[in-house]
Scaffold this motif. Structure first.
Motif, PDB file in Angstrom:
ATOM      1  N   ARG A  95       0.914  -1.196  -0.040  1.00 15.58           N
ATOM      2  CA  ARG A  95       0.146  -0.210  -0.120  1.00 15.58           C
ATOM      3  C   ARG A  95       0.724   0.719   0.280  1.00 15.58           C
ATOM      4  O   ARG A  95       1.149   1.919   1.126  1.00 15.58           O
ATOM      5  CB  ARG A  95      -1.161  -0.575   1.571  1.00 15.58           C
ATOM      6  CG  ARG A  95      -1.789  -1.272   1.268  1.00 15.58           C
ATOM      7  CD  ARG A  95      -3.180  -0.905   2.095  1.00 15.58           C
ATOM      8  NE  ARG A  95      -4.138  -2.198   2.120  1.00 15.58           N
ATOM      9  CZ  ARG A  95      -4.102  -3.191   2.251  1.00 15.58           C
ATOM     10  NH1 ARG A  95      -3.216  -3.669   2.199  1.00 15.58           N
ATOM     11  NH2 ARG A  95      -5.519  -4.257   1.749  1.00 15.58           N
ATOM     12  N   ARG A  97       1.738   4.660  -0.318  1.00 11.96           N
ATOM     13  CA  ARG A  97      -0.042   6.040  -1.220  1.00 11.96           C
ATOM     14  C   ARG A  97       1.750   7.819  -0.833  1.00 11.96           C
ATOM     15  O   ARG A  97       2.203   7.826   0.429  1.00 11.96           O
ATOM     16  CB  ARG A  97      -0.743   6.107  -0.020  1.00 11.96           C
ATOM     17  CG  ARG A  97      -1.428   4.856   0.425  1.00 11.96           C
ATOM     18  CD  ARG A  97      -2.693   4.604  -0.494  1.00 11.96           C
ATOM     19  NE  ARG A  97      -3.601   3.717  -0.220  1.00 11.96           N
ATOM     20  CZ  ARG A  97      -3.294   2.124  -0.882  1.00 11.96           C
ATOM     21  NH1 ARG A  97      -2.041   2.665  -1.700  1.00 11.96           N
ATOM     22  NH2 ARG A  97      -4.245   1.599  -1.200  1.00 11.96           N
ATOM     23  N   GLU A 100       0.680  10.231   2.490  1.00  9.59           N
ATOM     24  CA  GLU A 100       0.610   9.773   3.434  1.00  9.59           C
ATOM     25  C   GLU A 100       2.004   9.717   3.872  1.00  9.59           C
ATOM     26  O   GLU A 100       2.172  10.219   5.393  1.00  9.59           O
ATOM     27  CB  GLU A 100      -0.082   7.791   3.444  1.00  9.59           C
ATOM     28  CG  GLU A 100      -1.034   7.756   3.524  1.00  9.59           C
ATOM     29  CD  GLU A 100      -1.729   5.890   3.695  1.00  9.59           C
ATOM     30  OE1 GLU A 100      -1.271   5.405   3.893  1.00  9.59           O
ATOM     31  OE2 GLU A 100      -3.472   6.445   3.528  1.00  9.59           O
ATOM     32  N   SER A 175      -5.455  14.406  -4.861  1.00  8.20           N
ATOM     33  CA  SER A 175      -4.397  13.019  -4.360  1.00  8.20           C
ATOM     34  C   SER A 175      -5.137  11.959  -5.272  1.00  8.20           C
ATOM     35  O   SER A 175      -6.745  11.931  -5.573  1.00  8.20           O
ATOM     36  CB  SER A 175      -4.707  12.774  -2.685  1.00  8.20           C
ATOM     37  OG  SER A 175      -5.269  11.877  -2.567  1.00  8.20           O
ATOM     38  N   THR A 177      -5.404   8.479  -4.157  1.00  7.87           N
ATOM     39  CA  THR A 177      -6.745   8.232  -3.055  1.00  7.87           C
ATOM     40  C   THR A 177      -7.709   8.499  -2.691  1.00  7.87           C
ATOM     41  O   THR A 177      -8.478   7.847  -2.780  1.00  7.87           O
ATOM     42  CB  THR A 177      -5.424   7.582  -2.132  1.00  7.87           C
ATOM     43  OG1 THR A 177      -4.207   7.091  -2.129  1.00  7.87           O
ATOM     44  CG2 THR A 177      -5.898   6.690  -0.743  1.00  7.87           C
ATOM     45  N   ARG A 178      -7.487   9.880  -2.234  1.00  5.58           N
ATOM     46  CA  ARG A 178      -8.487  10.799  -2.642  1.00  5.58           C
ATOM     47  C   ARG A 178      -9.790  10.623  -3.338  1.00  5.58           C
ATOM     48  O   ARG A 178     -10.655  11.071  -3.974  1.00  5.58           O
ATOM     49  CB  ARG A 178      -8.635  12.146  -2.074  1.00  5.58           C
ATOM     50  CG  ARG A 178      -7.642  11.795  -0.391  1.00  5.58           C
ATOM     51  CD  ARG A 178      -8.060  13.837  -0.181  1.00  5.58           C
ATOM     52  NE  ARG A 178      -6.759  14.249  -0.934  1.00  5.58           N
ATOM     53  CZ  ARG A 178      -6.037  14.752  -0.289  1.00  5.58           C
ATOM     54  NH1 ARG A 178      -5.701  13.550   0.606  1.00  5.58           N
ATOM     55  NH2 ARG A 178      -4.644  15.422  -1.022  1.00  5.58           N
ATOM     56  N   TYR A 180      -9.547   8.196  -5.826  1.00  5.68           N
ATOM     57  CA  TYR A 180     -10.387   7.259  -6.487  1.00  5.68           C
ATOM     58  C   TYR A 180     -11.813   7.172  -5.262  1.00  5.68           C
ATOM     59  O   TYR A 180     -12.147   6.193  -5.892  1.00  5.68           O
ATOM     60  CB  TYR A 180      -9.124   5.787  -5.616  1.00  5.68           C
ATOM     61  CG  TYR A 180      -8.633   5.182  -6.556  1.00  5.68           C
ATOM     62  CD1 TYR A 180      -8.617   4.711  -8.295  1.00  5.68           C
ATOM     63  CD2 TYR A 180      -7.558   4.988  -6.713  1.00  5.68           C
ATOM     64  CE1 TYR A 180      -8.215   4.492  -8.790  1.00  5.68           C
ATOM     65  CE2 TYR A 180      -5.787   4.308  -7.567  1.00  5.68           C
ATOM     66  CZ  TYR A 180      -6.734   4.754  -9.108  1.00  5.68           C
ATOM     67  OH  TYR A 180      -6.102   3.829  -9.821  1.00  5.68           O
ATOM     68  N   ASP A 187      -9.783   0.497  -1.322  1.00  2.40           N
ATOM     69  CA  ASP A 187      -8.475   0.385  -1.228  1.00  2.40           C
ATOM     70  C   ASP A 187      -8.109  -0.209  -2.245  1.00  2.40           C
ATOM     71  O   ASP A 187      -9.288  -0.956  -2.999  1.00  2.40           O
ATOM     72  CB  ASP A 187      -8.411  -0.742   0.381  1.00  2.40           C
ATOM     73  CG  ASP A 187      -7.218  -1.075   0.476  1.00  2.40           C
ATOM     74  OD1 ASP A 187      -6.353  -0.218   0.095  1.00  2.40           O
ATOM     75  OD2 ASP A 187      -7.165  -2.156   0.756  1.00  2.40           O
ATOM     76  N   TYR A 188      -6.892  -0.404  -2.838  1.00  2.00           N
ATOM     77  CA  TYR A 188      -6.370  -0.801  -4.028  1.00  2.00           C
ATOM     78  C   TYR A 188      -4.835  -1.080  -3.189  1.00  2.00           C
ATOM     79  O   TYR A 188      -4.261  -0.611  -1.930  1.00  2.00           O
ATOM     80  CB  TYR A 188      -6.066   0.329  -5.158  1.00  2.00           C
ATOM     81  CG  TYR A 188      -5.791   1.917  -4.665  1.00  2.00           C
ATOM     82  CD1 TYR A 188      -4.034   1.675  -4.780  1.00  2.00           C
ATOM     83  CD2 TYR A 188      -5.479   2.570  -3.754  1.00  2.00           C
ATOM     84  CE1 TYR A 188      -3.324   3.207  -4.637  1.00  2.00           C
ATOM     85  CE2 TYR A 188      -5.583   3.957  -3.950  1.00  2.00           C
ATOM     86  CZ  TYR A 188      -4.313   3.724  -4.308  1.00  2.00           C
ATOM     87  OH  TYR A 188      -3.346   5.659  -4.470  1.00  2.00           O
ATOM     88  N   ASN A 223      -1.278  -1.398  -9.499  1.00  2.00           N
ATOM     89  CA  ASN A 223      -2.188  -1.499  -8.535  1.00  2.00           C
ATOM     90  C   ASN A 223      -3.748  -1.994  -9.012  1.00  2.00           C
ATOM     91  O   ASN A 223      -3.993  -1.848 -10.436  1.00  2.00           O
ATOM     92  CB  ASN A 223      -2.642   0.130  -8.334  1.00  2.00           C
ATOM     93  CG  ASN A 223      -1.282   0.646  -7.455  1.00  2.00           C
ATOM     94  OD1 ASN A 223      -0.513  -0.020  -7.129  1.00  2.00           O
ATOM     95  ND2 ASN A 223      -1.550   1.913  -7.349  1.00  2.00           N
TER      96      ASN A 223
END
Length: 248
Positions: A95, A97, A100, A175, A177-178, A180, A187-188, A223
């Motif tokens: 993971r 990111r 993060e 981002s 992640t945001r 997605y 989650d990925y 991913n």
């Protein structure tokens, strides 16, 4: 911002055989190594340095170029020259990111969308995403920053029509992640990562605020979402002096 006159640098030695630009580079390098200019600090403007050392701006620019090639400073067009910060520890694992990782280091993360286009997948992108060659994909060109300093630039492809509009979401939130999350991907995980290195092209160097030809770390990754479907293939380039990759 600290003025050059506060660095304790002596006047240039004329006629001693050492070029003025070299003396300026050495003086500023000493000020950086001694901590007089802290990591992330902005150096005085070229005009101020030229006045301080009694030279023209071209001479100052050459000195700053030498410091940039040595990884001591970075020059951001329209903003100025900044002391490089220490390398960011960047774990590569299931993971990974960016936001993060940067936030854990106590720095502010952001991603800039440089360009986006819907294109047919070539053979390499198609294989990475597990789709047929020629199938539609969304190709993003992005730049990722920590405290305003470019850390990496990437070319990312996502399958269409599933991620139609992803570019607008990314531009809005900065981002992956945001973005997605807005498409229902909670989650990925990382399926694969390949790591290499090569010199930066002029365009890549411009996005990373490094000198052309400087070494960049090249990562190719895929991913998958929570159901194991391939959702992202990326070719990332990291400024080699600004990260320390840790494979977990």
């Amino acid at each position: 911002m600290q003025d050059a006159s506060d660095t304790g640098v002596t006047a240039l030695q004329r006629g001693g055989g050492l070029a003025a630009w070299r003396q300026i580079a050495d003086a500023l390098g000493h000020a950086i190594h001694s901590g007089e200019f802290a990591a992330g600090a902005q150096l005085p403007a070229e005009s101020a340095l030229a006045a301080r050392f009694g030279v023209n701006r071209h001479t100052v620019r050459r000195a700053l170029g030498v410091l940039a090639e040595g990884g001591l400073v970075r020059t951001s067009q329209g903003k100025g020259t900044f002391v490089e910060q220490g390398p960011l520890t960047y774990p590569i694992g299931p993971r990974t990111r960016f936001s993060e990782i940067v936030s854990r280091a106590g720095r502010e993360a952001w991603g800039d969308l440089v360009s986006a286009a819907a294109v047919p997948a070539d053979a390499e992108w198609a294989e990475a995403l597990g789709i047929a060659p020629g199938a539609p994909i969304l190709e993003l060109l992005t730049r990722h920053l920590a405290d305003g300093a470019p850390i990496s630039t990437a070319r990312t492809c996502l399958p269409l029509p599933r991620f139609s509009g992803f570019d607008a979401a990314y531009a809005d939130c900065g981002s992956i992640t945001r973005a997605y999350a807005r498409f229902g991907v909670a989650d990925y995980t990382r399926l694969s990562t390949r790591i290499g290195a090569r010199p930066a092209t002029a365009a890549e160097a411009g996005r990373l605020d490094i000198a052309p030809g400087r070494t960049v770390i090249a990562l190719t990754s895929v991913n998958v979402d929570g159901e194991g479907r391939r959702i992202q293939a990326t070719r990332s380039l990291f400024a080699a002096d600004r990260v320390e990759l840790v494979v977990e």
